[in-house]
Enzyme design. Structure first.
Site, PDB file in Angstrom:
ATOM      1  N   GLY A 126      28.196  21.540 -43.403  1.00 33.02           N
ATOM      2  CA  GLY A 126      28.780  20.223 -43.107  1.00 33.02           C
ATOM      3  C   GLY A 126      28.392  19.743 -41.723  1.00 33.02           C
ATOM      4  O   GLY A 126      29.191  19.827 -40.777  1.00 33.02           O
ATOM      5  N   TYR A 127      27.167  19.249 -41.598  1.00 31.51           N
ATOM      6  CA  TYR A 127      26.679  18.730 -40.323  1.00 31.51           C
ATOM      7  C   TYR A 127      26.555  17.199 -40.348  1.00 31.51           C
ATOM      8  O   TYR A 127      27.305  16.485 -39.702  1.00 31.51           O
ATOM      9  CB  TYR A 127      25.308  19.340 -40.002  1.00 31.51           C
ATOM     10  CG  TYR A 127      25.328  20.674 -39.291  1.00 31.51           C
ATOM     11  CD1 TYR A 127      26.463  21.474 -39.260  1.00 31.51           C
ATOM     12  CD2 TYR A 127      24.182  21.161 -38.675  1.00 31.51           C
ATOM     13  CE1 TYR A 127      26.466  22.699 -38.616  1.00 31.51           C
ATOM     14  CE2 TYR A 127      24.166  22.396 -38.025  1.00 31.51           C
ATOM     15  CZ  TYR A 127      25.306  23.160 -38.001  1.00 31.51           C
ATOM     16  OH  TYR A 127      25.290  24.369 -37.362  1.00 31.51           O
ATOM     17  N   SER A 128      25.581  16.687 -41.114  1.00 29.23           N
ATOM     18  CA  SER A 128      25.246  15.263 -41.065  1.00 29.23           C
ATOM     19  C   SER A 128      26.395  14.386 -41.560  1.00 29.23           C
ATOM     20  O   SER A 128      27.165  14.767 -42.443  1.00 29.23           O
ATOM     21  CB  SER A 128      24.005  14.979 -41.909  1.00 29.23           C
ATOM     22  OG  SER A 128      22.870  15.627 -41.375  1.00 29.23           O
ATOM     23  N   SER A 160      23.803  19.829 -49.159  1.00 34.18           N
ATOM     24  CA  SER A 160      23.186  20.566 -50.260  1.00 34.18           C
ATOM     25  C   SER A 160      24.158  21.599 -50.819  1.00 34.18           C
ATOM     26  O   SER A 160      24.873  22.271 -50.075  1.00 34.18           O
ATOM     27  CB  SER A 160      21.922  21.270 -49.784  1.00 34.18           C
ATOM     28  OG  SER A 160      20.986  20.342 -49.293  1.00 34.18           O
ATOM     29  N   GLU A 244      16.594  28.930 -38.579  1.00 31.47           N
ATOM     30  CA  GLU A 244      15.852  28.428 -39.733  1.00 31.47           C
ATOM     31  C   GLU A 244      14.347  28.580 -39.502  1.00 31.47           C
ATOM     32  O   GLU A 244      13.613  27.610 -39.405  1.00 31.47           O
ATOM     33  CB  GLU A 244      16.207  26.967 -39.996  1.00 31.47           C
ATOM     34  CG  GLU A 244      17.636  26.767 -40.446  1.00 31.47           C
ATOM     35  CD  GLU A 244      17.901  25.346 -40.876  1.00 31.47           C
ATOM     36  OE1 GLU A 244      17.794  25.048 -42.072  1.00 31.47           O
ATOM     37  OE2 GLU A 244      18.219  24.520 -40.000  1.00 31.47           O
ATOM     38  N   SER A 370      14.811  15.033 -38.785  1.00 26.37           N
ATOM     39  CA  SER A 370      13.614  14.239 -39.043  1.00 26.37           C
ATOM     40  C   SER A 370      12.465  14.654 -38.131  1.00 26.37           C
ATOM     41  O   SER A 370      12.670  15.316 -37.101  1.00 26.37           O
ATOM     42  CB  SER A 370      13.918  12.750 -38.830  1.00 26.37           C
ATOM     43  OG  SER A 370      14.167  12.485 -37.462  1.00 26.37           O
ATOM     44  N   GLU A 372      10.870  12.837 -36.146  1.00 27.38           N
ATOM     45  CA  GLU A 372      11.066  12.250 -34.806  1.00 27.38           C
ATOM     46  C   GLU A 372      11.979  13.119 -33.949  1.00 27.38           C
ATOM     47  O   GLU A 372      11.719  13.339 -32.751  1.00 27.38           O
ATOM     48  CB  GLU A 372      11.651  10.840 -34.951  1.00 27.38           C
ATOM     49  CG  GLU A 372      10.700   9.816 -35.560  1.00 27.38           C
ATOM     50  CD  GLU A 372      10.608   9.915 -37.075  1.00 27.38           C
ATOM     51  OE1 GLU A 372       9.784   9.197 -37.660  1.00 27.38           O
ATOM     52  OE2 GLU A 372      11.356  10.713 -37.683  1.00 27.38           O
TER      53      GLU A 372
END
Length: 391
Positions: A126-128, A160, A244, A370, A372
């Site tokens: 539960g991050y974004s 996810s 990761e 992303s 960026e």
């Protein structure tokens, strides 16, 4: 890093290969898209001792193998070569568990690591949030202390495996007087809280729904399930993201290599390989995959712990996999625009594996940070440029 295998590593490879051949029956392969089957496969892996083989055993033994770095790579390679089902337990095994080992306390490790090792409990991240995706410090989900628990309110997105997960590790603001990176905490939240936790699948253009929205309405997390203590959320969350890379990246590359071989075979079969431009693109993809492997090995060897290593790996593989999907569509030509089945109102379109891979691949340079954001991290942590400083 020198990954030349010795005789014992060879025996370990044979053990892994034999176990997969014996246990990876048709029922697992046929049901690879069924959540119940995928969960059962995690328990099968756990009973075989194959989950958490890379965990630091200084904090206790959980009944599974303890494998050297070389053997972790061997297991990952054999798993990918066997084309075994995609893991639904990888978030718990490869993200949550190493984070608890690094930042959690003894009680947290004793409570949560054994169920992950058995394949009994699944996790999501539960991050974004809407408006706080790549800019993770802008999270607005709030957790308020209420006696021995925290009550969490807010929304997470792109989560996810949220529908399958038993638990979610949530980055939330526990001190509303603080801003940005301060005042955040890393909480372990049970998902089975009817009326307090709601999961809504997000249908993608590939027709699947791996991602989800998660809504917390007073969801409860126990106070002793705050990892690293209140206010340490940013440090713990960033430490998790650095995990990761490495062995999991090498395993991923074995699957990529199989996809590239399939594409090269298709190019020969269709005659597309006669196009010199297409041949050059195939060779370039092969060469880039080798570079990815060498970079991953470098991060496991003397360069382990280098700042920005995870960001470099993400930039390399995400763009590569997108280009592979694009080339696969070019090899097939006009046929790539048509699905394998007939259209119906109940199922507007059907896609084969290559088409789903191409469409899903459009998200690969966005999710997990992303491109960026990865370049900004490299600019700040590696090159020391102003654009990489935290604000």
């Amino acid at each position: 890093m020198d990954f030349s295998a010795d005789a014992e590593d060879g025996l370990f490879r044979e053990e892994a290969r034999c176990w997969l051949a014996e246990h990876l029956g048709d029922e697992w392969v046929a049901g690879r898209d069924d959540p119940a089957v995928r969960r059962a496969w995690e328990r099968e892996l756990g009973s075989g001792g194959w989950i958490g083989i890379g965990w630091d055993r200084a904090y206790g033994s959980y009944g599974n193998r303890a494998a050297s770095l070389t053997r972790q790579v061997v297991w990952g390679e054999e798993y990918a070569r066997a084309r075994a089902p995609e893991r639904v337990g990888h978030i718990g095994e490869n993200l949550l568990a190493p984070t608890l080992i690094a930042y959690g306390d003894a009680a947290q490790r004793e409570r949560f690591l054994p169920p992950v090792a058995r394949g009994a409990e699944l996790w999501c991240q539960g991050y974004s949030e809407p408006g706080a995706g790549s800019d993770l410090a802008a999270v607005r989900t709030v957790a308020v202390r209420d006696g021995g628990v925290y009550r969490i309110s807010g929304q997470k997105v792109w989560t996810s495996l949220a529908r399958e997960a038993d638990w979610c590790f949530v980055l939330a603001r526990t001190d509303t007087d603080e801003r940005r990176h301060r005042g955040l905490s890393f909480l372990l939240v049970p998902m089975d809280q009817p009326g307090r936790v709601e999961v809504r699948p997000i249908r993608q253009m590939s027709g699947t729904a791996e991602f989800n929205e998660v809504f917390f309405d007073g969801a409860v997390a126990r106070a002793e399930h705050v990892v690293g203590g209140p206010g340490a959320g940013w440090r713990v969350a960033m430490g998790l993201l650095e995990l990761e890379r490495g062995v999991s990246t090498l395993t991923q590359q074995v699957a990529f290599a199989a996809e590239l071989r399939d594409l090269a075979d298709a190019a020969v079969a269709t005659g597309a390989a006669r196009d010199p431009v297409l041949r050059e693109r195939l060779v370039r993809l092969w060469a880039e995959l080798r570079v990815m492997r060498w970079n991953a090995l470098r991060t496991l060897g003397p360069a382990a712990g280098d700042p920005g290593a995870a960001s470099v790996a993400k930039l390399l593989w995400a763009g590569w996999h997108q280009r592979l999907g694009e080339l696969a569509m070019r090899v097939r030509g006009a046929e790539a625009a048509a699905g394998p089945g007939e259209w119906s109102a109940d199922a507007p379109y059907e896609l084969d594996a290559a088409q789903r891979r191409f469409l899903f691949g459009r998200a690969e340079t966005i999710y997990g940070g992303s491109d960026e954001i990865q370049r900004t991290i490299i600019a700040g942590r590696v090159l020391g440029l102003d654009g990489g400083r935290e604000r």
